[in-house]
Design an enzyme around this catalytic site. Structure first.
Site, PDB file in Angstrom:
ATOM      1  N   GLY A 142      58.664  51.427 -11.504  1.00 23.64           N
ATOM      2  CA  GLY A 142      57.448  51.457 -10.819  1.00 23.64           C
ATOM      3  C   GLY A 142      56.675  50.117 -10.633  1.00 23.64           C
ATOM      4  N   ASP A 163      62.721  56.587 -15.766  1.00 24.36           N
ATOM      5  CA  ASP A 163      62.004  57.192 -14.293  1.00 24.36           C
ATOM      6  C   ASP A 163      62.654  58.138 -13.723  1.00 24.36           C
ATOM      7  OD1 ASP A 163      59.726  55.109 -12.640  1.00 24.36           O
ATOM      8  OD2 ASP A 163      60.584  56.776 -11.606  1.00 24.36           O
ATOM      9  N   LYS A 186      50.493  59.146  -8.124  1.00 20.90           N
ATOM     10  CA  LYS A 186      49.160  58.502  -8.058  1.00 20.90           C
ATOM     11  C   LYS A 186      48.370  58.551  -6.900  1.00 20.90           C
ATOM     12  CE  LYS A 186      51.210  54.120  -6.716  1.00 20.90           C
ATOM     13  NZ  LYS A 186      51.193  52.666  -6.908  1.00 20.90           N
ATOM     14  N   SER A 238      42.618  55.117 -15.589  1.00 20.92           N
ATOM     15  CA  SER A 238      42.011  54.656 -14.132  1.00 20.92           C
ATOM     16  C   SER A 238      40.728  54.542 -13.948  1.00 20.92           C
ATOM     17  CB  SER A 238      42.785  55.280 -13.026  1.00 20.92           C
ATOM     18  OG  SER A 238      41.921  55.178 -11.677  1.00 20.92           O
ATOM     19  N   TYR A 240      43.874  64.209  -8.769  1.00 23.18           N
ATOM     20  CA  TYR A 240      44.491  62.947  -9.402  1.00 23.18           C
ATOM     21  C   TYR A 240      43.625  62.425 -10.444  1.00 23.18           C
ATOM     22  CZ  TYR A 240      45.498  57.903 -10.426  1.00 23.18           C
ATOM     23  OH  TYR A 240      45.983  56.769 -11.103  1.00 23.18           O
ATOM     24  N   LYS A 273      44.039  62.087 -14.708  1.00 17.65           N
ATOM     25  CA  LYS A 273      43.781  61.279 -15.605  1.00 17.65           C
ATOM     26  C   LYS A 273      42.877  61.446 -16.949  1.00 17.65           C
ATOM     27  CE  LYS A 273      46.441  58.070 -13.945  1.00 17.65           C
ATOM     28  NZ  LYS A 273      47.853  57.911 -14.831  1.00 17.65           N
ATOM     29  N   PHE A 276      41.320  48.865 -13.263  1.00 19.85           N
ATOM     30  CA  PHE A 276      40.540  48.587 -11.920  1.00 19.85           C
ATOM     31  C   PHE A 276      41.638  48.416 -10.764  1.00 19.85           C
ATOM     32  CE2 PHE A 276      36.185  49.163 -13.056  1.00 19.85           C
ATOM     33  CZ  PHE A 276      36.408  49.534 -14.502  1.00 19.85           C
ATOM     34  N   ASN A 293      47.778  52.564   1.661  1.00 19.82           N
ATOM     35  CA  ASN A 293      46.473  53.200   1.537  1.00 19.82           C
ATOM     36  C   ASN A 293      45.768  51.994   0.953  1.00 19.82           C
ATOM     37  OD1 ASN A 293      46.765  55.843   2.103  1.00 19.82           O
ATOM     38  ND2 ASN A 293      48.175  56.187   0.072  1.00 19.82           N
ATOM     39  N   ASP A 331      35.266  56.971  -0.344  1.00 18.95           N
ATOM     40  CA  ASP A 331      35.082  55.832  -0.909  1.00 18.95           C
ATOM     41  C   ASP A 331      33.832  55.505  -1.808  1.00 18.95           C
ATOM     42  OD1 ASP A 331      37.606  54.474  -0.553  1.00 18.95           O
ATOM     43  OD2 ASP A 331      36.938  53.580   1.285  1.00 18.95           O
TER      44      ASP A 331
HETATM   45  P1  NAD Z   1      54.302  53.883  -9.167  1.00 18.37           P
HETATM   46  O1  NAD Z   1      54.069  54.928  -8.463  1.00 18.37           O
HETATM   47  O2  NAD Z   1      54.819  52.657  -8.590  1.00 18.37           O
HETATM   48  O3  NAD Z   1      54.737  54.059 -10.563  1.00 18.37           O
HETATM   49  C1  NAD Z   1      54.799  55.472 -11.232  1.00 18.37           C
HETATM   50  C2  NAD Z   1      56.568  55.529 -11.513  1.00 18.37           C
HETATM   51  O4  NAD Z   1      56.492  56.927 -12.054  1.00 18.37           O
HETATM   52  C3  NAD Z   1      57.257  55.747 -10.438  1.00 18.37           C
HETATM   53  O5  NAD Z   1      58.243  54.862 -10.297  1.00 18.37           O
HETATM   54  C4  NAD Z   1      57.595  57.528 -10.295  1.00 18.37           C
HETATM   55  O6  NAD Z   1      59.035  57.455  -9.703  1.00 18.37           O
HETATM   56  C5  NAD Z   1      57.611  57.827 -11.882  1.00 18.37           C
HETATM   57  N1  NAD Z   1      57.265  59.133 -11.895  1.00 18.37           N
HETATM   58  C6  NAD Z   1      56.384  59.976 -11.421  1.00 18.37           C
HETATM   59  N2  NAD Z   1      56.540  61.191 -11.967  1.00 18.37           N
HETATM   60  C7  NAD Z   1      57.564  61.015 -12.850  1.00 18.37           C
HETATM   61  C8  NAD Z   1      58.139  62.053 -13.824  1.00 18.37           C
HETATM   62  N3  NAD Z   1      57.750  63.144 -13.774  1.00 18.37           N
HETATM   63  N4  NAD Z   1      59.219  61.737 -14.306  1.00 18.37           N
HETATM   64  C9  NAD Z   1      59.487  60.413 -14.551  1.00 18.37           C
HETATM   65  N5  NAD Z   1      58.936  59.415 -13.575  1.00 18.37           N
HETATM   66  C10 NAD Z   1      57.985  59.815 -12.881  1.00 18.37           C
HETATM   67  O7  NAD Z   1      52.757  53.642  -9.835  1.00 18.37           O
HETATM   68  P2  NAD Z   1      52.025  52.359 -10.443  1.00 18.37           P
HETATM   69  O8  NAD Z   1      51.005  51.806  -9.499  1.00 18.37           O
HETATM   70  O9  NAD Z   1      52.981  51.601 -11.165  1.00 18.37           O
HETATM   71  O10 NAD Z   1      51.119  53.181 -11.620  1.00 18.37           O
HETATM   72  C11 NAD Z   1      51.335  53.325 -12.746  1.00 18.37           C
HETATM   73  C12 NAD Z   1      50.589  54.175 -13.484  1.00 18.37           C
HETATM   74  O11 NAD Z   1      49.306  53.482 -13.276  1.00 18.37           O
HETATM   75  C13 NAD Z   1      50.442  55.728 -13.161  1.00 18.37           C
HETATM   76  O12 NAD Z   1      50.071  56.399 -13.956  1.00 18.37           O
HETATM   77  C14 NAD Z   1      48.998  55.441 -12.071  1.00 18.37           C
HETATM   78  O13 NAD Z   1      48.334  56.574 -11.987  1.00 18.37           O
HETATM   79  C15 NAD Z   1      48.294  54.418 -13.191  1.00 18.37           C
HETATM   80  N6  NAD Z   1      47.253  53.648 -12.203  1.00 18.37           N
HETATM   81  C16 NAD Z   1      47.659  52.883 -10.979  1.00 18.37           C
HETATM   82  C17 NAD Z   1      46.699  52.339 -10.423  1.00 18.37           C
HETATM   83  C18 NAD Z   1      47.145  51.397  -8.992  1.00 18.37           C
HETATM   84  O14 NAD Z   1      46.095  50.976  -8.304  1.00 18.37           O
HETATM   85  N7  NAD Z   1      48.403  51.001  -8.977  1.00 18.37           N
HETATM   86  C19 NAD Z   1      45.471  52.289 -10.960  1.00 18.37           C
HETATM   87  C20 NAD Z   1      45.017  52.986 -11.887  1.00 18.37           C
HETATM   88  C21 NAD Z   1      45.921  53.736 -12.532  1.00 18.37           C
HETATM   89  N1  UDP Z   2      40.022  49.425   2.758  1.00 13.52           N
HETATM   90  C1  UDP Z   2      39.811  48.857   3.824  1.00 13.52           C
HETATM   91  N2  UDP Z   2      41.022  49.259   4.819  1.00 13.52           N
HETATM   92  C2  UDP Z   2      42.239  49.606   4.373  1.00 13.52           C
HETATM   93  C3  UDP Z   2      42.435  49.700   2.829  1.00 13.52           C
HETATM   94  C4  UDP Z   2      41.365  49.808   1.915  1.00 13.52           C
HETATM   95  O1  UDP Z   2      38.948  48.510   4.276  1.00 13.52           O
HETATM   96  O2  UDP Z   2      43.287  49.607   5.035  1.00 13.52           O
HETATM   97  C5  UDP Z   2      38.895  49.166   1.856  1.00 13.52           C
HETATM   98  C6  UDP Z   2      38.731  50.466   1.140  1.00 13.52           C
HETATM   99  O3  UDP Z   2      37.691  51.252   1.864  1.00 13.52           O
HETATM  100  C7  UDP Z   2      37.896  50.158  -0.335  1.00 13.52           C
HETATM  101  C8  UDP Z   2      38.827  48.898  -0.576  1.00 13.52           C
HETATM  102  O4  UDP Z   2      39.127  48.467   0.407  1.00 13.52           O
HETATM  103  O5  UDP Z   2      36.736  49.620   0.186  1.00 13.52           O
HETATM  104  C9  UDP Z   2      39.771  48.868  -1.628  1.00 13.52           C
HETATM  105  O6  UDP Z   2      40.492  50.057  -1.136  1.00 13.52           O
HETATM  106  P1  UDP Z   2      41.693  50.477  -1.986  1.00 13.52           P
HETATM  107  O7  UDP Z   2      42.326  51.608  -1.403  1.00 13.52           O
HETATM  108  O8  UDP Z   2      42.811  49.175  -2.325  1.00 13.52           O
HETATM  109  O9  UDP Z   2      41.308  50.766  -3.546  1.00 13.52           O
HETATM  110  P2  UDP Z   2      40.339  51.857  -3.938  1.00 13.52           P
HETATM  111  O10 UDP Z   2      39.497  52.373  -2.920  1.00 13.52           O
HETATM  112  O11 UDP Z   2      41.252  52.859  -4.695  1.00 13.52           O
HETATM  113  O12 UDP Z   2      39.568  51.273  -5.143  1.00 13.52           O
END
Ligand code: NAD
Ligand code: UDP
Length: 338
Positions: A12, A33, A86, A126, A150, A154, A179, A199, A296
């Site tokens: 991921g 994964d 996620k 998160s 979601y 967490k 963050f 998104n 939001d």
């Molecule tokens: P991602 O989707 O790219 O990575 C998550 C990985 O987990 C994926 O590759 C998916 O295939 C794998 N996965 C899901 N369910 C599984 C299962 N049952 N068994 C094995 N593999 C599984 O997401 P990411 O952005 O790299 O996020 C990683 C972690 O960080 C997640 O737990 C997410 O909730 C957390 N997180 C992400 C963000 C963000 O903005 N990206 C912010 C805060 C927390």
């Molecule tokens: N946002 C936006 N247009 C988009 C995607 C996001 O204006 O196409 C804004 C969203 O409303 C938020 C900020 O950008 O205020 C960050 O959004 P994101 O989804 O990246 O992160 P999160 O809301 O999960 O913190």
């Protein structure tokens, strides 16, 4: 401490960047994964960038026998647990999918770890667990509130880990509350690869920049912020990945179950991000201010002091670098890993 790390969710987005940092720091790696939201190509590139091999095993956390086999066949010293679903919106539509995958998956993982006597874990939480913060910046002792299924997964996993530590103090647990991670390694060879319409803000901006999308919709211009758009704490994914290495090293000190924010401590608005992108790349992003997006929060940014004090970690990369690296990844890979 330990030299062999098992990374769940390794292919991921954040997992692959952390795998690269781990290999570069000299750790041996087992990545697992189920490839439900990623491709093995990310780890092929990680190995190429680092010049070092890792072991990848396709395994679903819901497959208890498969997990037990992974631990039986590979000696593991610590686990970094990224695997999970996620997408906040999808979690509202399919809560059971999220509860089953994230909660049962984590319980299975912890059980397999306990059976194998592996009691060191770093977990991806998160800033969503803070819900709508009453004040800013957000420190780790703020009240917690899940605003989506979601977020609830967490929060529940955080409690699961704390209860586990209470039941057996031999566990060393680091809970990292991220963050807003921003996109890509400076090589432009690995990065965030969302499927379909993004998104998140930065993937949308970079897709507009390379002509994949026409214009950005800015969700809401009437928030109670200096320019009316929402404020977030954007953090370069390489800084975030490095935070995991620090957290892993810290487990050697038997810290118990600890919680740390990983953010920069700086808040920027959506319009700040559009301006920063233009300054970093020379590309002006066409945008239109539209209705607010449901759910939001007006402003979210971290108190990043605890990470610096306890982990000796601080984010170093600024918005300019985040934007440049995000754009490089999108330009080199307009359709992601395809
Ligand atoms: P991602 O989707 O790219 O990575 C998550 C990985 O987990 C994926 O590759 C998916 O295939 C794998 N996965 C899901 N369910 C599984 C299962 N049952 N068994 C094995 N593999 C599984 O997401 P990411 O952005 O790299 O996020 C990683 C972690 O960080 C997640 O737990 C997410 O909730 C957390 N997180 C992400 C963000 C963000 O903005 N990206 C912010 C805060 C927390
Ligand atoms: N946002 C936006 N247009 C988009 C995607 C996001 O204006 O196409 C804004 C969203 O409303 C938020 C900020 O950008 O205020 C960050 O959004 P994101 O989804 O990246 O992160 P999160 O809301 O999960 O913190």
């Amino acid at each position: 401490m330990s030299s062999t790390i098992l990374v769940t969710g390794a292919t991921g987005y954040i997992g692959s960047h952390t795998c690269l940092e781990l290999l570069e720091s000299g750790y041996q790696l087992i990545g697992i994964d189920n490839l439900s939201n990623s491709r093995e190509e990310s780890l092929r590139r990680v190995q190429k960038l680092s010049g070092k091999p890792l072991t990848f095993i396709r395994c679903d956390l819901l497959d208890e026998a498969g997990l037990a086999r992974v631990f039986a066949e590979h000696p593991v010293d610590a686990v970094i647990h990224f695997a999970g679903l996620k997408a906040v919106g999808e979690s509202v539509e399919k809560p059971l999918l999220y509860y089953k995958n994230n909660l049962s998956g984590t319980a299975n993982l912890l059980e397999a770890m306990a059976n194998a006597e592996v009691k060191n874990i770093v977990f991806s939480s998160s800033c969503t667990v803070y819900g709508i913060p009453e004040k800013l910046p957000i420190s780790e002792d703020f009240p917690l509130q899940a605003v989506s299924p979601y977020g609830q997964t967490k929060l529940t996993i955080e409690y699961m880990l704390q209860d586990l530590h209470a039941s057996d103090p031999q566990w060393n647990i680091s809970i990292l509350r991220y963050f807003n991670p921003v996109r890509a390694h400076p090589s432009g060879d690995i990065g965030e690869d969302p499927s379909g319409i993004p998104n998140n803000l930065m993937p949308y901006i970079t897709q507009v920049a390379v002509g994949e999308r026409e214009q950005l919709s800015v969700f809401g211009g009437d928030y109670d912020t200096p320019d009316g758009t929402c404020i977030r704490d954007y953090i370069h994914v390489v800084d975030l990945a490095k935070g995991h290495i620090k957290a892993l090293e810290k487990l050697q000190d038997n810290p118990g179950a600890v919680i740390t924010n990983l953010g920069t401590g700086q808040g920027y608005s959506v319009l700040d991000m559009i301006r920063a992108f233009a300054a970093a790349t020379g590309i002006k992003i066409p945008y239109q201010i539209v209705e607010r997006r449901a759910g939001d929060t007006t402003a979210v940014y971290a108190d990043a002091g605890k990470a610096e004090r306890d982990l000796g970690w601080k984010a170093k990369r600024d918005l300019q670098q985040m934007c440049k690296d995000a754009h490089r990844w999108q330009s080199k890979n307009p359709r992601g890993y395809l």
